[in-house]
Design an enzyme around this catalytic site. Structure first.
Site, PDB file in Angstrom:
ATOM      1  N   ARG A  71      73.445 -17.904 -40.187  1.00 28.73           N
ATOM      2  CA  ARG A  71      74.812 -18.244 -40.591  1.00 28.73           C
ATOM      3  C   ARG A  71      75.147 -17.816 -42.025  1.00 28.73           C
ATOM      4  O   ARG A  71      76.069 -18.372 -42.632  1.00 28.73           O
ATOM      5  CB  ARG A  71      75.020 -19.752 -40.450  1.00 28.73           C
ATOM      6  N   TYR A 101      72.086 -11.040 -35.496  1.00 25.08           N
ATOM      7  CA  TYR A 101      72.876 -12.048 -36.203  1.00 25.08           C
ATOM      8  C   TYR A 101      73.998 -11.361 -36.975  1.00 25.08           C
ATOM      9  O   TYR A 101      73.751 -10.592 -37.918  1.00 25.08           O
ATOM     10  CB  TYR A 101      72.004 -12.865 -37.157  1.00 25.08           C
ATOM     11  N   ARG A 128      64.053 -13.202 -26.823  1.00 26.74           N
ATOM     12  CA  ARG A 128      64.341 -13.536 -25.418  1.00 26.74           C
ATOM     13  C   ARG A 128      63.736 -12.475 -24.487  1.00 26.74           C
ATOM     14  O   ARG A 128      63.578 -11.327 -24.855  1.00 26.74           O
ATOM     15  CB  ARG A 128      65.834 -13.727 -25.160  1.00 26.74           C
ATOM     16  N   GLN A 182      59.195 -18.773 -30.435  1.00 27.18           N
ATOM     17  CA  GLN A 182      60.332 -19.555 -30.922  1.00 27.18           C
ATOM     18  C   GLN A 182      61.006 -20.224 -29.725  1.00 27.18           C
ATOM     19  O   GLN A 182      61.449 -19.542 -28.786  1.00 27.18           O
ATOM     20  CB  GLN A 182      61.304 -18.623 -31.642  1.00 27.18           C
ATOM     21  N   SER A 205      67.198 -24.911 -33.619  1.00 28.53           N
ATOM     22  CA  SER A 205      68.265 -25.912 -33.453  1.00 28.53           C
ATOM     23  C   SER A 205      67.730 -27.341 -33.543  1.00 28.53           C
ATOM     24  O   SER A 205      67.927 -28.146 -32.626  1.00 28.53           O
ATOM     25  CB  SER A 205      69.007 -25.695 -32.129  1.00 28.53           C
ATOM     26  N   GLY A 235      68.971 -24.453 -39.514  1.00 31.08           N
ATOM     27  CA  GLY A 235      70.151 -23.614 -39.371  1.00 31.08           C
ATOM     28  C   GLY A 235      71.129 -23.804 -40.515  1.00 31.08           C
ATOM     29  O   GLY A 235      71.978 -22.945 -40.769  1.00 31.08           O
TER      30      GLY A 235
END
Length: 309
Positions: A22, A52, A122, A173, A219, A274
């Site tokens: 972010r 990102y 992923r 992760q 998260s 985060g």
């Protein structure tokens, strides 16, 4: 700050990780201040991904490193690759051509000559293990990537990779928080006929512990799939009451207790923050120095709406 030993080399890393997903709208000075705050609080591990903000997060971080070259030797730099965001689609690509292209682009954006940890972001259903192995060999021998891992993969996906990949897969992760307890639910509800007993991830937590793979919990303050923060959320009054009660006992913020809850698990996980708010970063980092009691851990688990058999 509690240290975690990662991989066969037992590389020391901070238990709390600064996530950089972010930061793209922040100024260089603000990012520099964030990094300095992290280091002041013992956080030396920084997590990126090439997707990102379409690389903008890496590029901004890289400009700070170029401005402050003294920072590079003080931090562990991790990035992820394999997700391709198109205008109308998202797909996964672990082909050699794509991985080499994206890693070289990440190195350029981050303005560094090497990445400490590279994770496959992923699973790619079309992955060819031999092709990934050749890519890892090339990146490792060139000194561009020192260590490797994965993100959101189950045991057999990791075993399939290990069939060909020579380098150890040192990190996985995975989502884990007080309100996303899937990693532990099935292990608690063994041999039960309730929904929580369903093994949805192939037993990845136990697999990682057996194979010395460090779980990085993403998260840590979220519920659902990026549905929002559970802390101070009126949707979860019992949970917040319990967290606040324990936070008051230790003299820390609720953020710190959410971090401490994850780190209390004996798997020796890392927690990826985060938040980019320096006050919350400093508060959260204190959770690494708290060891919750067994009753406290279970009280929080139950307050989150879970049941014990």
């Amino acid at each position: 700050m509690k240290q975690i030993a990662i991989g066969p080399e037992k590389k020391q890393a901070s238990a709390v990780v600064q996530g950089c997903m972010r930061i793209s709208e922040m100024s260089e000075d603000t990012v520099e201040k964030l990094i300095e705050t992290d280091l002041e609080n013992g956080i030396t591990f920084f997590d990126h991904a090439d997707c990102y903000s379409q690389g903008a997060c890496e590029a901004l971080f890289g400009r700070v490193l170029a401005k402050r070259p003294d920072l590079r030797d003080k931090i562990t730099l991790q990035t992820k690759c394999g997700i391709v965001h198109g205008a109308e689609y998202t797909l996964y690509d672990f082909s050699k051509e794509h991985l080499l292209e994206t890693v070289n682009a990440s190195l350029k954006r981050l303005q560094t000559d090497h990445i400490d940890y590279l994770l496959l972001h992923r699973p790619d259903a079309l992955m060819e293990p031999e092709e990934v192995a050749g890519t890892f060999d090339e990146l490792h021998s060139a000194g561009k990537v020192l260590h490797f891992g994965v993100s959101n993969q189950n045991p057999y996906q990791m075993e399939l990779l290990k069939k060909s990949v020579k380098q150890p897969l040192e990190v996985n992760q995975l989502q884990f928080s007080i309100k996303a307890t899937g990693l532990v639910d099935a292990g608690i509800n063994v041999n039960m006929t309730v929904d929580a007993s369903n093994v949805r991830d192939g037993g990845i937590l136990d697999y990682c512990r057996l194979n010395n793979v460090t779980v990085q919990a993403w998260s840590p303050f979220q519920y659902g799939f990026f549905e929002g923060v559970f802390l101070d959320n009126p949707k979860f009054p019992e949970l917040n009451k319990k967290i606040d009660e324990i936070a008051a006992k230790y003299g820390v913020s609720n953020n710190a207790i959410a971090v401490a809850w994850i780190l209390r698990h004996p798997a020796e996980m890392q927690v990826i923050l985060g938040t980019t708010n320096v006050k919350r970063v400093a508060e959260s980092a204190k959770g690494a120095d708290i060891t919750l009691t067994r009753p406290e851990w279970y009280e929080i688990y139950l307050a989150a709406g879970n049941k014990l058999p």
